[in-house]
Design an enzyme around this catalytic site. Structure first.
Site, PDB file in Angstrom:
ATOM      1  N   HIS A 148       0.847  -1.376   0.063  1.00 61.38           N
ATOM      2  CA  HIS A 148      -0.118  -0.052   0.021  1.00 61.38           C
ATOM      3  C   HIS A 148       0.881   1.248   0.072  1.00 61.38           C
ATOM      4  O   HIS A 148       0.188   2.326  -0.103  1.00 61.38           O
ATOM      5  CB  HIS A 148      -1.002   0.041   1.189  1.00 61.38           C
ATOM      6  CG  HIS A 148      -0.444   0.237   2.485  1.00 61.38           C
ATOM      7  ND1 HIS A 148       0.678  -0.698   3.373  1.00 61.38           N
ATOM      8  CD2 HIS A 148      -0.296   1.469   3.238  1.00 61.38           C
ATOM      9  CE1 HIS A 148       1.158  -0.246   4.220  1.00 61.38           C
ATOM     10  NE2 HIS A 148       0.597   1.098   4.071  1.00 61.38           N
TER      11      HIS A 148
ATOM     12  N   HIS B  95       1.612   6.804  -0.702  1.00 57.93           N
ATOM     13  CA  HIS B  95       0.666   6.042   0.183  1.00 57.93           C
ATOM     14  C   HIS B  95      -0.619   5.955  -0.424  1.00 57.93           C
ATOM     15  O   HIS B  95      -1.468   6.840  -0.615  1.00 57.93           O
ATOM     16  CB  HIS B  95       0.683   6.677   1.660  1.00 57.93           C
ATOM     17  CG  HIS B  95       0.100   5.770   2.796  1.00 57.93           C
ATOM     18  ND1 HIS B  95      -1.281   5.771   2.820  1.00 57.93           N
ATOM     19  CD2 HIS B  95       0.453   4.972   3.652  1.00 57.93           C
ATOM     20  CE1 HIS B  95      -1.439   4.832   3.615  1.00 57.93           C
ATOM     21  NE2 HIS B  95      -0.428   4.549   4.229  1.00 57.93           N
TER      22      HIS B  95
END
Length: 187
Positions: free
Chosen positions: A86, A101
């Site tokens: 992620h 992110h």
């Protein structure tokens, strides 16, 4: 082999998985470019205390539109990846550190809906696909899909100019496309 098969084979890896094509855009070493297309938002508007407070760095959030492919916003070396895929960090030869992110709370998805295309220490070019992600999977899991793109070592610069803008607006917010300039780091 027909024309369609030739085109398809150009975007298929040896294991048969589809590989997104590279994005091509002019680059400068002091500039961070949009890693996804979407609606630009201030970090202060991101619904995460750490990101919105600027603790990860200085940059933007982008509400992604399109294919769910994350492209490298700079040319450099992959500094860190996560097992949940992620987030990813890139360090440039000039010393800029960029962190991307994907989503808020998506660490809890355990990597489902994400596929990393690079590994730690790989050299990457701006516009190279880094990973794919499913916006639908993120939403179905109950998380927000915003992509934060930040310079994670802002103290190494005299100033960071926020240059992400666009003549195209959606709800009064600028739309950016992959490769649009977002941040310029000045020493």
């Amino acid at each position: 082999m027909g024309l369609f098969d030739k085109i398809k084979s150009a975007f298929t890896s040896s294991d048969g998985a589809m590989v997104p094509p590279e994005a091509s855009f002019a680059t400068r070493p002091d500039t961070v470019y949009a890693p996804v297309s979407g609606v630009l938002v201030s970090l202060k508007e991101v619904n995460d205390e750490v990101i919105s407070a600027g603790l990860l760095g200085d940059g933007y959030g982008i509400l992604p539109t399109g294919a769910g492919v994350l492209y490298s916003p700079v040319t450099g070396r992959i500094g860190a990846t996560t097992v949940t895929n992620h987030s990813i960090a890139i360090a440039t030869a000039e010393g800029m550190e960029v962190l991307i992110h994907i989503g808020i709370g998506t660490v809890n998805m355990g990597g489902k809906g994400f596929k990393r295309l690079v590994e730690a220490n790989d050299e990457v070019r701006a516009g190279q696909p880094l990973m794919t992600f499913s916006v639908d999977a993120i939403k179905l899991a109950g998380y927000e899909e915003v992509v934060a793109c930040v310079i994670s070592n802002p103290d190494a610069y005299d100033r960071i100019d926020h240059v992400g803008e666009s003549g195209t607006l959606l709800g009064g917010r600028p739309l950016v496309k992959i490769g649009d300039p977002l941040l310029v780091a000045r020493r």
